[in-house]
Scaffold this active site. Structure first.
Site, PDB file in Angstrom:
ATOM      1  N   CYS A 171       0.899  -1.182   0.351  1.00  6.68           N
ATOM      2  CA  CYS A 171      -0.111   0.146  -0.511  1.00  6.68           C
ATOM      3  C   CYS A 171       0.896   1.357   0.002  1.00  6.68           C
ATOM      4  CB  CYS A 171      -0.897   0.202   1.197  1.00  6.68           C
ATOM      5  SG  CYS A 171      -2.360   1.129   1.552  1.00  6.68           S
ATOM      6  N   CYS A 174      -0.609   4.268   2.295  1.00  8.11           N
ATOM      7  CA  CYS A 174      -0.462   3.670   3.814  1.00  8.11           C
ATOM      8  C   CYS A 174       1.064   4.335   4.256  1.00  8.11           C
ATOM      9  CB  CYS A 174      -0.983   1.855   4.257  1.00  8.11           C
ATOM     10  SG  CYS A 174      -1.963   1.883   3.249  1.00  8.11           S
ATOM     11  N   ASP A 175       1.875   3.924   3.255  1.00  8.93           N
ATOM     12  CA  ASP A 175       3.474   3.829   3.567  1.00  8.93           C
ATOM     13  C   ASP A 175       3.849   5.043   2.604  1.00  8.93           C
ATOM     14  OD1 ASP A 175       2.645   2.554   5.337  1.00  8.93           O
ATOM     15  OD2 ASP A 175       2.800   0.050   4.264  1.00  8.93           O
TER      16      ASP A 175
END
Ligand code: NDP
Length: 351
Positions: A171, A174-175
């Site tokens: 992801c 997200c990261d």
């Protein structure tokens, strides 16, 4: 007390089902998932996959514009996504997290009850059906709408497992902004729309993004392929398969060893991160064989143009039963269908 409609999931299918069931006075109860570390790593946190994306340009009703004021006025203060707000300084499409919070809010506005927990066990032998949550609560219900979606796949390499959370991710949104990825080369595996989306997003932070594909072609749509080809920070490499994720215990991922499946031999790509975008697996493990699945593990619809599963009173909606369209709008559509199917089932049963 026996519930009329329990909805499991919290993506577009779940919220559309909740909006319809709530407006039909069925007082739906939604299990939106638990906020656990396991769910974070697996990509199955509340609000699902759309909560892990940026702009959603193809959800009807949200042409690019200054949506900021509308979202602020529609969604309760603490659920407005703040980390994506800078997008709205310019004309922009709605973002995934905003769309999900708008849908959640809309369901709540009509009286939907929401429990932030996972359903871990279902007993579907005979109605009313029983369910148990991760937190240890038990519930009983006449109907269930399963809308648990799908999660990102990993390659299954031992070295990949070792560096999950230390450079290996599925992801980018997200990261991607983590300090370890900033101004460093990164590798994205896959050639679908998701891979292009991830790679494009990562170019905001990375020095270079290498896209590795196992054959000589994208699976992505033409417009997305063009986006990858014209981005000067994206390098495309065909016929490459990841052999090993290189790294050490201290610093995590330092590179990717990929084999060339056409010419033989391997090549090391220095990289501080590996992002996988190689398709999805439906979240059906908790069903433990009680609902008929297809050979890929997706729930089987038993009747054309209905959301019926193999169990009467149990309906499916969204990606958990769809390995073909997988769009936010198709998920929302089947969520609506599932709520109507549940309503008619309850009426037929005199409940
Ligand atoms: P896709 O199935 O479309 O693509 C998967 C990609 O991963 C393919 O390039 C595939 O290669 C590759 N792959 C699969 N398994 C492996 C493996 N073991 N090793 C290496 N490579 C592998 O999945 P997506 O998640 O990209 O997209 C799913 C759906 O969501 C699609 O319908 C897509 O259009 C949609 N979507 C739309 C977006 C948008 O419109 N903006 C954004 C994101 C997704 P191969 O081709 O060789 O099989």
């Amino acid at each position: 007390m026996t519930e009329h409609v329990v909805i499991i999931g919290s993506g577009p299918a779940a919220w559309a089902a909740a909006i319809y069931a709530a407006r039909a006075n069925l007082k739906p109860l939604v299990f939106e998932g638990a906020e656990t570390e396991e769910n974070r790593i697996a990509g199955t946190l509340p609000l699902g996959q759309l909560n892990l994306t940026t702009e959603v340009e193809n959800y009807p009703g949200f042409p690019a514009g200054l949506l900021h004021g509308y979202i602020r006025s529609a969604v309760v203060e603490n659920r407005v996504s703040t980390y994506l707000e800078p997008l709205h300084e310019h004309r922009h499409a709605v973002t995934g997290p905003e769309l999900m919070n708008l849908m959640r809010q809309q369901a709540e506005n009509f009286g939907t009850r929401i429990i932030t927990d996972d359903v871990v066990e279902l007993t579907l032998k005979k109605p009313p059906y029983q369910l148990k949550t991760l937190g240890g609560q038990n519930f009983e219900t006449h109907t269930i709408i399963i809308a648990t979606g799908a999660r990102a796949n990993y390659l299954g390499l031992e070295s990949e497992e070792r560096f999950k959370n230390r450079g290996v991710s599925a992801c980018a949104v997200c990261d991607g902004a983590l300090p370890r990825f900033r101004n460093k080369p990164l590798v994205v595996v896959g050639g679908g729309d998701s891979a292009v989306e991830e790679a494009t997003y990562l170019t905001k932070y990375a020095s270079t993004v290498h896209m590795l594909m196992r054959r000589d072609a994208f699976r992505a749509s033409k417009i997305m392929q063009e986006r990858a080809r014209t981005n000067p920070k994206i390098n495309i490499h065909y016929f490459r398969e990841v052999d090993e994720v290189l790294g050490d215990d201290k610093g995590g991922v330092t590179g990717i060893r990929a084999k060339n499946n056409r010419e033989g031999g391997t090549e090391d790509f220095p990289a501080s991160g590996l992002f996988l975008a190689i398709g999805h697996t439906p979240n059906t493990d908790f069903l433990k064989g009680q609902v008929a699945l297809n050979d890929k593990g997706y729930i089987k619809y038993t009747t054309l143009m209905r959301t019926y599963t193999s169990v009467p009173g149990v309906f499916a909606a969204g990606d958990v039963a769809d390995d073909y369209y997988r769009q936010a709008v198709t998920s929302a559509g089947t969520g609506c269908m599932a709520a109507l199917d549940a309503e008619r089932y309850l009426a037929a049963m005199g409940l």
